[in-house]
Design a protein around this motif. Structure first.
Motif, PDB file in Angstrom:
ATOM      1  N   ALA A  57      -1.896 -33.878  40.022  1.00  0.00           N
ATOM      2  CA  ALA A  57      -2.663 -33.941  38.818  1.00  0.00           C
ATOM      3  C   ALA A  57      -3.465 -32.922  38.747  1.00  0.00           C
ATOM      4  O   ALA A  57      -3.842 -32.240  37.495  1.00  0.00           O
ATOM      5  N   ASN A  58      -4.161 -32.476  39.522  1.00  0.00           N
ATOM      6  CA  ASN A  58      -5.308 -31.120  40.227  1.00  0.00           C
ATOM      7  C   ASN A  58      -4.719 -30.237  39.751  1.00  0.00           C
ATOM      8  O   ASN A  58      -4.210 -29.151  38.876  1.00  0.00           O
ATOM      9  N   PHE A  59      -3.077 -30.105  40.423  1.00  0.00           N
ATOM     10  CA  PHE A  59      -2.119 -28.909  40.004  1.00  0.00           C
ATOM     11  C   PHE A  59      -2.013 -28.577  38.897  1.00  0.00           C
ATOM     12  O   PHE A  59      -2.009 -27.205  38.606  1.00  0.00           O
ATOM     13  N   ASP A  60      -1.370 -29.563  38.158  1.00  0.00           N
ATOM     14  CA  ASP A  60      -0.677 -29.762  36.826  1.00  0.00           C
ATOM     15  C   ASP A  60      -1.867 -28.849  35.804  1.00  0.00           C
ATOM     16  O   ASP A  60      -1.961 -28.154  34.729  1.00  0.00           O
ATOM     17  N   THR A  61      -3.567 -29.330  36.577  1.00  0.00           N
ATOM     18  CA  THR A  61      -4.993 -28.631  35.915  1.00  0.00           C
ATOM     19  C   THR A  61      -4.582 -27.441  35.734  1.00  0.00           C
ATOM     20  O   THR A  61      -5.061 -26.719  34.800  1.00  0.00           O
ATOM     21  N   ILE A  62      -4.543 -26.783  37.580  1.00  0.00           N
ATOM     22  CA  ILE A  62      -5.090 -25.975  37.346  1.00  0.00           C
ATOM     23  C   ILE A  62      -3.852 -24.672  37.111  1.00  0.00           C
ATOM     24  O   ILE A  62      -3.898 -23.267  36.113  1.00  0.00           O
ATOM     25  N   ILE A  63      -1.893 -24.725  36.893  1.00  0.00           N
ATOM     26  CA  ILE A  63      -1.005 -23.980  36.554  1.00  0.00           C
ATOM     27  C   ILE A  63      -1.487 -24.282  34.635  1.00  0.00           C
ATOM     28  O   ILE A  63      -0.434 -23.160  34.026  1.00  0.00           O
ATOM     29  N   ASN A  64      -2.251 -25.252  34.675  1.00  0.00           N
ATOM     30  CA  ASN A  64      -2.115 -25.202  32.898  1.00  0.00           C
ATOM     31  C   ASN A  64      -3.050 -23.782  32.296  1.00  0.00           C
ATOM     32  O   ASN A  64      -3.831 -24.241  30.815  1.00  0.00           O
ATOM     33  N   SER A  65      -3.766 -23.398  33.552  1.00  0.00           N
ATOM     34  CA  SER A  65      -5.004 -22.522  32.821  1.00  0.00           C
ATOM     35  C   SER A  65      -4.454 -21.403  31.780  1.00  0.00           C
ATOM     36  O   SER A  65      -3.207 -21.585  31.797  1.00  0.00           O
ATOM     37  N   ASP A  66      -5.631 -20.911  30.362  1.00  0.00           N
ATOM     38  CA  ASP A  66      -4.910 -20.233  29.811  1.00  0.00           C
ATOM     39  C   ASP A  66      -4.607 -18.819  30.309  1.00  0.00           C
ATOM     40  O   ASP A  66      -3.972 -17.883  30.236  1.00  0.00           O
ATOM     41  N   LYS A  67      -5.324 -18.413  31.550  1.00  0.00           N
ATOM     42  CA  LYS A  67      -4.940 -17.773  32.670  1.00  0.00           C
ATOM     43  C   LYS A  67      -4.062 -17.245  33.468  1.00  0.00           C
ATOM     44  O   LYS A  67      -4.069 -18.689  33.370  1.00  0.00           O
ATOM     45  N   PRO A  68      -3.517 -15.961  33.873  1.00  0.00           N
ATOM     46  CA  PRO A  68      -2.275 -16.690  34.992  1.00  0.00           C
ATOM     47  C   PRO A  68      -2.938 -17.081  36.107  1.00  0.00           C
ATOM     48  O   PRO A  68      -4.210 -16.638  36.798  1.00  0.00           O
TER      49      PRO A  68
END
Length: 101
Positions: free
Chosen positions: A3-14
């Protein structure tokens, strides 16, 4: 972690994800290169390291067969993927070319 990983990769920045293993020689070579990339790009990018031995479900989800493997995400979309070690300039050029920074 998922869940944390999904939050991280959904960031606006690369977000550049480095899938690695502690026993992997090329992974150890790549680590200081990624630090140079972060030093150069600063807050324009996030770099996340995922130990495939400690996070096998994420490694399986992204079909990681060898380490190191880097995947570039932005807003949850995979923009680029590469296995092996690249030099700093190649990584920076790839990030700039494939993402919106």
């Amino acid at each position: 972690m998922n869940a944390n990983f999904d939050t991280i990769i959904n960031s606006d920045k690369p977000v550049l994800v480095d899938f690695f293993a502690t026993w992997c020689g090329p992974c150890k070579t790549l680590a200081p290169i990624l630090k140079q990339v972060k030093d150069t790009l600063g807050d324009q990018i996030a770099i996340v390291k995922i130990d495939v031995d400690k996070n096998p479900s994420i490694a399986t989800l992204y079909n990681i067969r060898g380490v190191p493997t880097m995947i570039l995400f932005q807003k949850g979309v995979q923009l680029w993927r590469q296995s092996g070690v690249l030099d700093k300039n190649d990584i920076i050029n790839t990030i700039v070319h494939n993402s919106k920074i």
